[in-house]
Design a protein around this motif. Structure first.
Motif, PDB file in Angstrom:
ATOM      1  N   UNK A  21      19.214  30.104 -16.128  1.00 40.24           N
ATOM      2  CA  UNK A  21      20.566  30.655 -16.120  1.00 40.24           C
ATOM      3  C   UNK A  21      21.548  29.511 -16.293  1.00 40.24           C
ATOM      4  N   UNK A  22      22.776  29.877 -16.545  1.00 42.19           N
ATOM      5  CA  UNK A  22      23.833  28.875 -16.584  1.00 42.19           C
ATOM      6  C   UNK A  22      24.861  29.295 -15.553  1.00 42.19           C
ATOM      7  N   UNK A  23      25.117  28.490 -14.542  1.00 37.50           N
ATOM      8  CA  UNK A  23      24.461  27.218 -14.236  1.00 37.50           C
ATOM      9  C   UNK A  23      23.024  27.454 -13.742  1.00 37.50           C
ATOM     10  N   UNK A  24      22.179  26.422 -13.872  1.00 33.32           N
ATOM     11  CA  UNK A  24      20.785  26.560 -13.439  1.00 33.32           C
ATOM     12  C   UNK A  24      20.692  26.905 -11.949  1.00 33.32           C
ATOM     13  N   UNK A  25      19.694  27.685 -11.617  1.00 30.65           N
ATOM     14  CA  UNK A  25      19.490  28.096 -10.224  1.00 30.65           C
ATOM     15  C   UNK A  25      18.049  27.806  -9.849  1.00 30.65           C
ATOM     16  N   UNK A  26      17.860  27.220  -8.663  1.00 31.91           N
ATOM     17  CA  UNK A  26      16.526  26.933  -8.133  1.00 31.91           C
ATOM     18  C   UNK A  26      16.474  27.485  -6.719  1.00 31.91           C
ATOM     19  N   UNK A  27      15.408  28.190  -6.401  1.00 29.33           N
ATOM     20  CA  UNK A  27      15.220  28.723  -5.052  1.00 29.33           C
ATOM     21  C   UNK A  27      13.879  28.267  -4.502  1.00 29.33           C
ATOM     22  N   UNK A  28      13.848  28.077  -3.195  1.00 31.22           N
ATOM     23  CA  UNK A  28      12.629  27.650  -2.501  1.00 31.22           C
ATOM     24  C   UNK A  28      12.196  28.763  -1.567  1.00 31.22           C
ATOM     25  N   UNK A  29      10.895  28.999  -1.539  1.00 32.82           N
ATOM     26  CA  UNK A  29      10.316  29.987  -0.624  1.00 32.82           C
ATOM     27  C   UNK A  29       8.991  29.432  -0.119  1.00 32.82           C
ATOM     28  N   UNK A  30       8.453  30.074   0.918  1.00 34.09           N
ATOM     29  CA  UNK A  30       7.172  29.648   1.463  1.00 34.09           C
ATOM     30  C   UNK A  30       6.025  30.292   0.694  1.00 34.09           C
ATOM     31  N   UNK A  31       4.967  29.540   0.504  1.00 29.65           N
ATOM     32  CA  UNK A  31       3.733  30.098  -0.041  1.00 29.65           C
ATOM     33  C   UNK A  31       3.011  30.816   1.102  1.00 29.65           C
ATOM     34  N   UNK A  32       1.875  31.435   0.811  1.00 33.70           N
ATOM     35  CA  UNK A  32       1.088  32.068   1.873  1.00 33.70           C
ATOM     36  C   UNK A  32       0.697  31.029   2.920  1.00 33.70           C
ATOM     37  N   UNK A  33       0.272  29.846   2.465  1.00 33.05           N
ATOM     38  CA  UNK A  33      -0.069  28.784   3.412  1.00 33.05           C
ATOM     39  C   UNK A  33       1.155  28.357   4.221  1.00 33.05           C
ATOM     40  N   UNK A  34       2.312  28.340   3.580  1.00 34.98           N
ATOM     41  CA  UNK A  34       3.545  27.992   4.276  1.00 34.98           C
ATOM     42  C   UNK A  34       3.890  29.014   5.356  1.00 34.98           C
ATOM     43  N   UNK A  35       3.706  30.286   5.042  1.00 38.95           N
ATOM     44  CA  UNK A  35       3.952  31.351   6.029  1.00 38.95           C
ATOM     45  C   UNK A  35       2.996  31.195   7.205  1.00 38.95           C
ATOM     46  N   UNK A  36       1.719  30.936   6.912  1.00 38.07           N
ATOM     47  CA  UNK A  36       0.730  30.746   7.977  1.00 38.07           C
ATOM     48  C   UNK A  36       1.066  29.530   8.834  1.00 38.07           C
ATOM     49  N   UNK A  37       1.478  28.448   8.186  1.00 34.82           N
ATOM     50  CA  UNK A  37       1.866  27.247   8.921  1.00 34.82           C
ATOM     51  C   UNK A  37       3.063  27.531   9.813  1.00 34.82           C
ATOM     52  N   UNK A  38       4.054  28.215   9.279  1.00 36.11           N
ATOM     53  CA  UNK A  38       5.248  28.533  10.069  1.00 36.11           C
ATOM     54  C   UNK A  38       4.891  29.364  11.300  1.00 36.11           C
ATOM     55  N   UNK A  39       4.011  30.341  11.133  1.00 36.60           N
ATOM     56  CA  UNK A  39       3.573  31.148  12.277  1.00 36.60           C
ATOM     57  C   UNK A  39       2.937  30.267  13.345  1.00 36.60           C
ATOM     58  N   UNK A  40       2.219  29.246  12.895  1.00 33.79           N
ATOM     59  CA  UNK A  40       1.558  28.331  13.828  1.00 33.79           C
ATOM     60  C   UNK A  40       2.532  27.405  14.540  1.00 33.79           C
ATOM     61  N   UNK A  41       3.624  27.026  13.886  1.00 36.01           N
ATOM     62  CA  UNK A  41       4.555  26.062  14.490  1.00 36.01           C
ATOM     63  C   UNK A  41       5.672  26.710  15.293  1.00 36.01           C
ATOM     64  N   UNK A  42       5.844  28.015  15.180  1.00 38.08           N
ATOM     65  CA  UNK A  42       6.918  28.679  15.936  1.00 38.08           C
ATOM     66  C   UNK A  42       6.801  28.406  17.434  1.00 38.08           C
ATOM     67  N   UNK A  43       5.617  28.498  18.036  1.00 36.22           N
ATOM     68  CA  UNK A  43       5.556  28.170  19.477  1.00 36.22           C
ATOM     69  C   UNK A  43       5.975  26.726  19.773  1.00 36.22           C
ATOM     70  N   UNK A  44       5.635  25.795  18.890  1.00 37.92           N
ATOM     71  CA  UNK A  44       6.042  24.408  19.073  1.00 37.92           C
ATOM     72  C   UNK A  44       7.555  24.275  18.977  1.00 37.92           C
ATOM     73  N   UNK A  45       8.170  24.946  18.001  1.00 36.30           N
ATOM     74  CA  UNK A  45       9.630  24.897  17.858  1.00 36.30           C
ATOM     75  C   UNK A  45      10.329  25.522  19.060  1.00 36.30           C
ATOM     76  N   UNK A  46       9.768  26.622  19.574  1.00 31.25           N
ATOM     77  CA  UNK A  46      10.349  27.241  20.776  1.00 31.25           C
ATOM     78  C   UNK A  46      10.248  26.309  21.966  1.00 31.25           C
ATOM     79  N   UNK A  47       9.096  25.653  22.104  1.00 30.21           N
ATOM     80  CA  UNK A  47       8.902  24.710  23.201  1.00 30.21           C
ATOM     81  C   UNK A  47       9.902  23.563  23.087  1.00 30.21           C
ATOM     82  N   UNK A  48      10.088  23.030  21.878  1.00 29.16           N
ATOM     83  CA  UNK A  48      11.009  21.902  21.684  1.00 29.16           C
ATOM     84  C   UNK A  48      12.450  22.313  21.946  1.00 29.16           C
ATOM     85  N   UNK A  49      12.795  23.565  21.669  1.00 26.21           N
ATOM     86  CA  UNK A  49      14.170  24.043  21.895  1.00 26.21           C
ATOM     87  C   UNK A  49      14.500  24.169  23.375  1.00 26.21           C
ATOM     88  N   UNK A  50      13.470  24.304  24.206  1.00 28.65           N
ATOM     89  CA  UNK A  50      13.725  24.403  25.647  1.00 28.65           C
ATOM     90  C   UNK A  50      13.650  23.028  26.191  1.00 28.65           C
TER      91      UNK A  50
END
Length: 104
Positions: free
Chosen positions: A75-104
């Motif tokens: 497109x003009x102007x060029x557009x780039x979007x980032x999303x998670x792959x299946x592995x990225x989604x699985x990784x995120x599910x695994x790190x959510x407890x760590x992120x919650x722990x770090x937030x407390x």
């Protein structure tokens, strides 16, 4: 005495571990996961304090490791979007407890 099944070799994962252990990597994965798809400037806004170079370098590394997907639109102007792959989604599910722990 150590049982054999307690010893885990992460040798094949060294590349992924090197990438996700970097300061911004898990935050980038979580930000994209929270929003589904994000553009570069939106990521910059989400992650206040990250430099454009650090964001760009980390996105490239995460893409090489198969954690995120980069989609370009002719497109003009060029557009780039980032999303998670299946592995990225699985990784995120695994790190959510760590992120919650770090937030407390």
């Amino acid at each position: 005495m150590r049982k054999e099944d307690e010893h885990i070799c992460f040798c094949p994962l060294e590349g992924v571990i090197d990438v996700i252990s970097k300061k911004w990597a898990l935050l980038i994965i979580n930000a994209i996961g929270n929003n589904g798809r994000l553009r570069f400037n939106s990521l910059m806004e989400e992650l206040r304090g990250i430099s454009p170079k650090t964001l760009s370098d980390t996105l490239k590394e995460l893409q090489i490791e198969g954690i995120i997907r980069r989609e370009s639109f002719a497109e003009i102007p060029p557009r780039v979007e980032y999303s998670l792959t299946k592995d990225g989604v699985d990784l995120r599910k695994s790190i959510i407890p760590l992120l919650r722990w770090a937030a407390t």
